[in-house]
Design a protein around this motif. Structure first.
Motif, PDB file in Angstrom:
ATOM      1  N   TYR A   1       0.803  -1.217   0.000  1.00 36.92           N
ATOM      2  CA  TYR A   1       0.000   0.000   0.000  1.00 36.92           C
ATOM      3  C   TYR A   1       0.837   1.268   0.000  1.00 36.92           C
ATOM      4  CZ  TYR A   1      -4.189  -2.760   0.303  1.00 36.92           C
ATOM      5  OH  TYR A   1      -5.201  -3.637   0.004  1.00 36.92           O
ATOM      6  N   VAL A   2       2.098   1.168   0.416  1.00 38.52           N
ATOM      7  CA  VAL A   2       2.965   2.332   0.326  1.00 38.52           C
ATOM      8  C   VAL A   2       3.589   2.440  -1.065  1.00 38.52           C
ATOM      9  CG1 VAL A   2       5.044   3.458   1.202  1.00 38.52           C
ATOM     10  CG2 VAL A   2       3.457   2.366   2.794  1.00 38.52           C
ATOM     11  N   LEU A   3       4.174   1.346  -1.564  1.00 35.00           N
ATOM     12  CA  LEU A   3       4.913   1.395  -2.829  1.00 35.00           C
ATOM     13  C   LEU A   3       4.006   1.498  -4.057  1.00 35.00           C
ATOM     14  CD1 LEU A   3       7.725  -1.248  -2.175  1.00 35.00           C
ATOM     15  CD2 LEU A   3       7.853   1.243  -1.973  1.00 35.00           C
ATOM     16  N   MET A   4       2.813   0.916  -3.988  1.00 36.48           N
ATOM     17  CA  MET A   4       1.944   0.927  -5.170  1.00 36.48           C
ATOM     18  C   MET A   4       0.841   1.973  -5.102  1.00 36.48           C
ATOM     19  SD  MET A   4       1.453  -2.755  -6.989  1.00 36.48           S
ATOM     20  CE  MET A   4       0.702  -3.708  -5.699  1.00 36.48           C
ATOM     21  N   TYR A   5       0.367   2.293  -3.888  1.00 38.06           N
ATOM     22  CA  TYR A   5      -0.818   3.145  -3.787  1.00 38.06           C
ATOM     23  C   TYR A   5      -0.553   4.514  -3.164  1.00 38.06           C
ATOM     24  CZ  TYR A   5      -3.250  -1.117  -5.041  1.00 38.06           C
ATOM     25  OH  TYR A   5      -3.672  -2.248  -5.696  1.00 38.06           O
TER      26      TYR A   5
END
Length: 430
Positions: free
Chosen positions: A256-260
């Protein structure tokens, strides 16, 4: 849990190769559509913040919008327990059909929601309720879909098939970030704010007829066959449930940090244009979609899941701090894009084989329930709150390296947990 080498026991398949392929496609495509509906919200967090959570400080407004995103995860444990048990009792197809219907309703509610200027405080309440409904549905989707992928077809291909659970999440992120990028390029800021942001949510309603049609192809053994096994809660399974929660913890935070979250981070702190920041998520999603099946297939070839999983997570821990340091000191699109892609390579190595390892640690008659509930708890407590937590940490400390430190801590815990799970590659399972 008893297990024996695949060479000594190859379970006969009730489905033909063609029907097995249809089942896998139905599970993967339905999962893709559901994750798209649930996560596309994050790509429009800044727009939704303006329309539904207005505040004098734009950072506070964003925090409120991210809180609504996180609230969607509150219902996931309930959905995981209820719908996971439903899948074990009534069959995978029944549960998957129900989850896709509930997700479509939640998406329609967001797409049609009147803004704060129209109905006041009822507007954010409307969004929160829709997110809760989506979270309940998503909580049951993971266990049933992953169990279906694992159990359909040859025992030798379990890692490859299960990896498509994570690959389909990458495809959902690619679809969401791609649509967000297209809308940002084709519409003016006013058009995007007036109606453009609604397009992905209303398009997501299409998952209901498409998903139900695809999942009609899922054929499985009668649920009663699974219920003939001994019931009861075994201490060994409870221990594996807790290990699974923490094994998922680090990787769901990284997801959720790296993609969103990275588009929001790139706009607010790296000062990249909104139109360019979405390209970073597209790169991350492409890596997930392409490499997850590769790592899953390699774990089948090695007949071991844990080596790839452990190497990938150790490498991710080692690279997170230098990557975020470089992004903050050289905030250009090529640098940010390249570093996120590099991190995603090792993220997928550490995650894809685990998507077979974790469900393989549970027997079939309780697999969907245990896996769904463990995943839902991990994602609710850690993944769903990760964007809110890192945004708050940055605001509270003034340190834009906070996302790296938070991910490092979570992935270390996750690394320890996955090392304690039983190796299941190359074995026939109960």
């Amino acid at each position: 849990m008893s297990a024996k080498p695949i060479e000594q026991s190859v379970a006969p398949s009730a489905a033909t190769q063609a029907s097995q392929t249809r089942i896998v496609v139905a599970a993967v495509f339905g999962n893709l559509l559901e994750f798209f509906d649930f996560t596309v919200y994050s790509f429009f967090a800044l727009t939704i913040a303006k329309l539904f959570f207005p505040a004098h400080d734009p950072v506070v407004s964003t925090l409120l919008a991210l809180s609504a995103f996180a609230i969607g995860f509150v219902a996931r444990p309930v959905g995981g327990f209820v719908l996971g048990h439903y899948a074990d009792k009534h069959g995978r197809r029944a549960a998957l059909t129900l989850t896709i219907f509930l997700m479509a309703v939640g998406s329609a509610m967001i797409g049609l929601a009147p803004g704060y200027a129209t109905i006041g405080l009822a507007a954010p309440a409307w969004i929160v309720f829709a997110r809760l409904l989506q979270g309940f549905a998503q909580g049951g989707e993971f266990g049933a879909a992953t169990a279906t992928l694992l159990e359909t077809g040859s025992a030798r291909g379990r890692g490859f098939r299960a990896s498509w659970q994570l690959a389909s999440q990458g495809a959902a992120a690619l679809l969401g970030s791609g649509m967000a990028t297209l809308l940002n390029y084709q519409l003016t800021s006013t058009q995007l704010l007036d109606w453009g942001w609604r397009v992905p949510f209303l398009a997501g309603v299409l998952i209901m007829p498409v998903g139900v049609y695809l999942r009609r192809h899922i054929v499985e053994e009668p649920p009663a066959a699974a219920r003939t096994k001994a019931a009861g809660v075994e201490p060994a399974l409870v221990r594996k449930w807790f290990l699974t929660v923490f094994a998922i913890m680090g990787m769901t935070v990284a997801t959720y940090v790296l993609m969103y979250y990275i588009p929001t981070y790139s706009i607010q702190y790296l000062k990249l244009p909104a139109k360019l920041s979405m390209l970073v998520s597209i790169g991350a999603a492409c890596v997930s979609l392409v490499l997850c099946p590769v790592w899953g297939a390699l774990s089948d070839k090695l007949q071991r899941r844990k080596p790839l999983t452990l190497i990938g997570r150790v490498a991710l821990i080692a690279l997170l701090y230098p990557a975020f340091w470089l992004m903050n000191h050289f905030p250009t699109l090529p640098v940010v894009f390249g570093l996120i892609v590099l991190l995603m390579i090792f993220y997928t190595m550490g995650s894809a084989p685990a998507y077979a390892l974790m469900p393989e640690n549970f027997p079939k008659h309780v697999r969907a329930g245990y896996l769904a509930s463990a995943y839902a708890v991990a994602v609710s407590v850690f993944g769903g709150t990760s964007q809110l937590v890192v945004a708050w940490l940055i605001k509270a400390t003034g340190n834009t390296m906070a996302p790296a430190w938070y991910m490092i801590g979570c992935v270390i815990v996750s690394l320890i947990a996955v090392s304690m799970l039983e190796e299941t590659g190359g074995r026939e399972l109960a």
